[in-house]
Design an enzyme around this catalytic site. Structure first.
Site, short mmCIF file in Angstrom:
data_model
loop_
_atom_site.label_atom_id
_atom_site.label_comp_id
_atom_site.label_asym_id
_atom_site.label_seq_id
_atom_site.Cartn_x
_atom_site.Cartn_y
_atom_site.Cartn_z
N ASP A 220 -13.90 1.17 -6.99
CA ASP A 220 -12.53 1.68 -6.89
C ASP A 220 -11.89 1.78 -8.28
OD1 ASP A 220 -10.27 2.38 -5.12
OD2 ASP A 220 -9.35 0.60 -5.98
N GLU A 278 -15.46 5.83 -8.63
CA GLU A 278 -14.27 6.67 -8.47
C GLU A 278 -13.60 6.65 -9.84
OE1 GLU A 278 -9.93 7.02 -6.31
OE2 GLU A 278 -10.65 5.15 -7.12
C1 GLC Z 1 -8.35 4.28 -4.95
C2 GLC Z 1 -8.48 4.31 -3.45
C3 GLC Z 1 -7.10 4.40 -2.86
C4 GLC Z 1 -6.32 3.18 -3.28
C5 GLC Z 1 -6.32 3.01 -4.79
C6 GLC Z 1 -5.87 1.63 -5.19
O1 GLC Z 1 -7.82 5.43 -5.47
O2 GLC Z 1 -9.32 5.37 -3.07
O3 GLC Z 1 -7.14 4.52 -1.47
O4 GLC Z 1 -4.98 3.29 -2.85
O5 GLC Z 1 -7.61 3.15 -5.33
O6 GLC Z 1 -6.83 0.66 -4.94
#
Ligand code: GLC
Ligand code: CA
Length: 558
Positions: A220, A278
């Site tokens: 994440d 991500e």
């Molecule tokens: C990422 C996740 C999202 C979350 C954020 C904070 O972007 O995909 O859903 O709100 O991280 O952890």
């Protein structure tokens, strides 16, 4: 200069089995909304276990399970209190271990979601930090405020959900004290990755789950862990989640050292474990740095989330995404939808702009233009056939195989996403793509919860989803569910074949994988397909060698 060694020298003998992830189709399970096993209206592990056969039958290779750890659920589990256990509403650790084994037995690998940028404010570390424990404080980012009495935030960074990225705490005597950083909700304090205890803790968490057979992690906000030393002002306008301009809070070079250490851990397992990042890096070149052979295996390429349904745009984003990873020999990693953006059936259900769009733009036009969901679905089915024909791995978001649209009209009182309130209700947020799945029957909860359940699903389901339920679609050869099944089966034959673009008329695009051509028509007029046998088409009509607008076909052209 270890990061420049080719993969083979980092790990001497990768077998082709070890490289499964390079072509994998991974299904994203948003546990809360997948299937409810115990009737409380919240998805859980029992519900997921009961539907592993459905996922195996769909033909995906792996599951990515959104955070399933204990959490106050301020941000749907992205606020973790214990990284080594399971949210009680979802089940137990023992059940999770069984689930991992059952998934493996069904031929499905399991990727978990790790949230290393921040913990929950209820995490024991942060509670200790608030109680004044200096060692605990140094695991987070506390700073004195600016201004004569320290009542201004330490810098101008903004939270991704709106408002300042800093919250002030009180000292033991109740007097106003220091501020702590939270790039997301105030309930998600950022960790200090310069602290060795933080590093050791997460390395241990990785091992904890790898020891339980987990095949990998989705990381994440992978680009957020290292901040620019001194935390300088950004001096820019408010940053949105899809904004990729350089910023001192994001994509700092120091982050790579963390992932080099993680890669060594993943490679020490047999078979080696994998990571997918991500990472909203500001450019393709910056993204590629995460994918060097001694760092992460994959990084989501979000380009299709922002691209309108126009052949020219889609080809441009595909080209750029493929070019971004060739230098580092990583696979492309395609995504059409996830739990953070409007579902693509709905994105495609309105007029398509001539520019890249983001979530805020998308939601702002909901009030301005009606959605033609039939058109959106036709385009979504066609886009899937493009993405699955491209080289690399693909991530599917639960419910897209049912052709679910975004639920735009969730009443304000029922909205759960912190983005809604924290943005002063200017941004509707992400609940509309998180509505519980319809499995069977013709009225809510559509088999999401077991029969006889009184509790309502945690987000309301539309009353017209009966025809979209999995059981209804399963019986219909022309359904979206069966299109997904068919594409995933045929795709296996394309995987080893080289990729090239094929010339095609304006408003269309065409590519070749071995003996198969994939054609996509985003124009207003039908075009001719090449001579050959149509293996799959996104529409049910038998149009011989014609490809209608808003459709795609895979043609065997020996
Ligand atoms: C990422 C996740 C999202 C979350 C954020 C904070 O972007 O995909 O859903 O709100 O991280 O952890
Ligand atoms: Ca439940």
């Amino acid at each position: 200069m270890a990061q420049q060694l080719p993969t083979t020298q980092v790990r001497p003998h990768p077998t082709s089995e070890d490289l499964w992830w390079r072509t994998a189709v991974v299904y994203q399970v948003y546990v809360r909304s997948f299937a409810d096993g115990n009737g409380d209206g919240i998805g859980d592990l029992a519900g997921l276990r009961a539907r592993l056969a459905y996922l195996a039958d769909l033909g995906v290779d792996a599951l990515w399970i959104n955070p399933w750890y204990p959490s106050p659920q301020v941000d749907a589990g992205y606020d973790v209190t214990d990284y080594r256990d399971i949210e009680p509403a979802y089940g137990t650790l023992t059940e999770a271990e069984t689930l991992i084994q059952e998934a493996h037995a069904a031929g499905l690998r399991v990727i978990l979601d790790i949230v290393p940028n921040h913990t929950s404010s209820e995490h024991e570390w942060f509670r200790a930090a608030l109680a004044g424990d200096a060692r605990a404080r140094s695991r987070y980012i506390f700073r004195a405020g600016r201004g004569d009495s320290g009542d201004l935030p330490p810098n101008d960074w903004r939270s991704q959900f709106g408002g300042p990225a800093w919250t002030r705490v009180s000292d033991a005597d109740g007097a106003p004290g220091a501020w702590y950083l939270h790039l997301f909700a105030p309930d998600q304090p950022d960790l200090n990755w310069e602290n060795d205890e933080v590093r050791e803790e997460f390395e241990d968490i990785l091992r904890f789950w790898f020891d339980r057979g987990v095949d990998g992690f989705r990381i994440d906000v992978a680009h957020g862990l290292s901040k620019t030393p001194g935390l300088p002002d950004a001096g820019v306008r408010e940053r949105t989640a899809l904004d990729t301009a350089p910023h001192p809070a994001w994509d700092h070079d120091d982050v790579h050292e963390i992932y080099r250490a993680w890669r060594k851990i993943a490679d020490s397992y047999e078979p080696p474990r994998v990571f997918v990042a991500e990472s909203w890096a500001p450019s393709s070149d910056r993204l590629a740095l995460y994918l060097r052979p001694d760092e992460l295996h994959m990084a989501f390429q979000f380009d299709f989330l922002q691209a309108p349904f126009h052949a020219e745009h889609m080809r441009a984003v595909a080209d750029e995404a493929m070019a971004a990873v060739t230098g580092v020999e990583a696979p492309s990693t395609w995504v059409l939808s996830n739990h953070d953006v409007a579902r693509h059936v709905t994105r495609y259900a309105r007029s398509q702009p001539e520019h890249i769009v983001d979530r805020v733009w998308e939601q702002q036009r909901w009030a301005l233009e009606g959605a033609d969901l039939e058109l959106g679905l036709r385009r979504a089915r066609a886009a899937l056939m493009l993405v699955l024909a491209l080289p690399g791995s693909a991530y599917l978001y639960q419910g897209e195989e049912l052709g679910l649209p975004e639920v735009e009209d969730i009443p304000a009182v029922l909205r759960q996403d912190p983005l809604f309130e924290q943005s002063g209700r200017t941004i509707l947020g992400r609940d509309g793509c998180r509505v519980p799945l319809p499995w069977s029957g013709s009225s809510p909860p559509y088999g999401f919860s077991p029969g006889g359940t009184i509790a309502e699903p945690w987000l309301p389901q539309p009353t017209n989803w009966g025809p979209l339920a999995a059981s209804a679609q399963s019986k219909d050869p022309a359904s979206t569910l069966n299109l997904y099944r068919q594409c995933l089966r045929v795709r296996r034959h394309l995987l080893e074949s080289p990729f090239s673009w094929v010339d095609s008329p304006q408003g269309t695009l065409a590519l070749r994988r071995g003996g198969v051509e994939c054609w996509l028509n985003t124009s207003d007029a039908p075009v001719n397909l090449p001579a050959g046998q149509v293996l799959v088409r996104s529409t049910s009509a038998d149009d011989h060698n014609l490809l209608r607008p808003n459709s795609a076909a895979w043609v065997f052209t020996p």
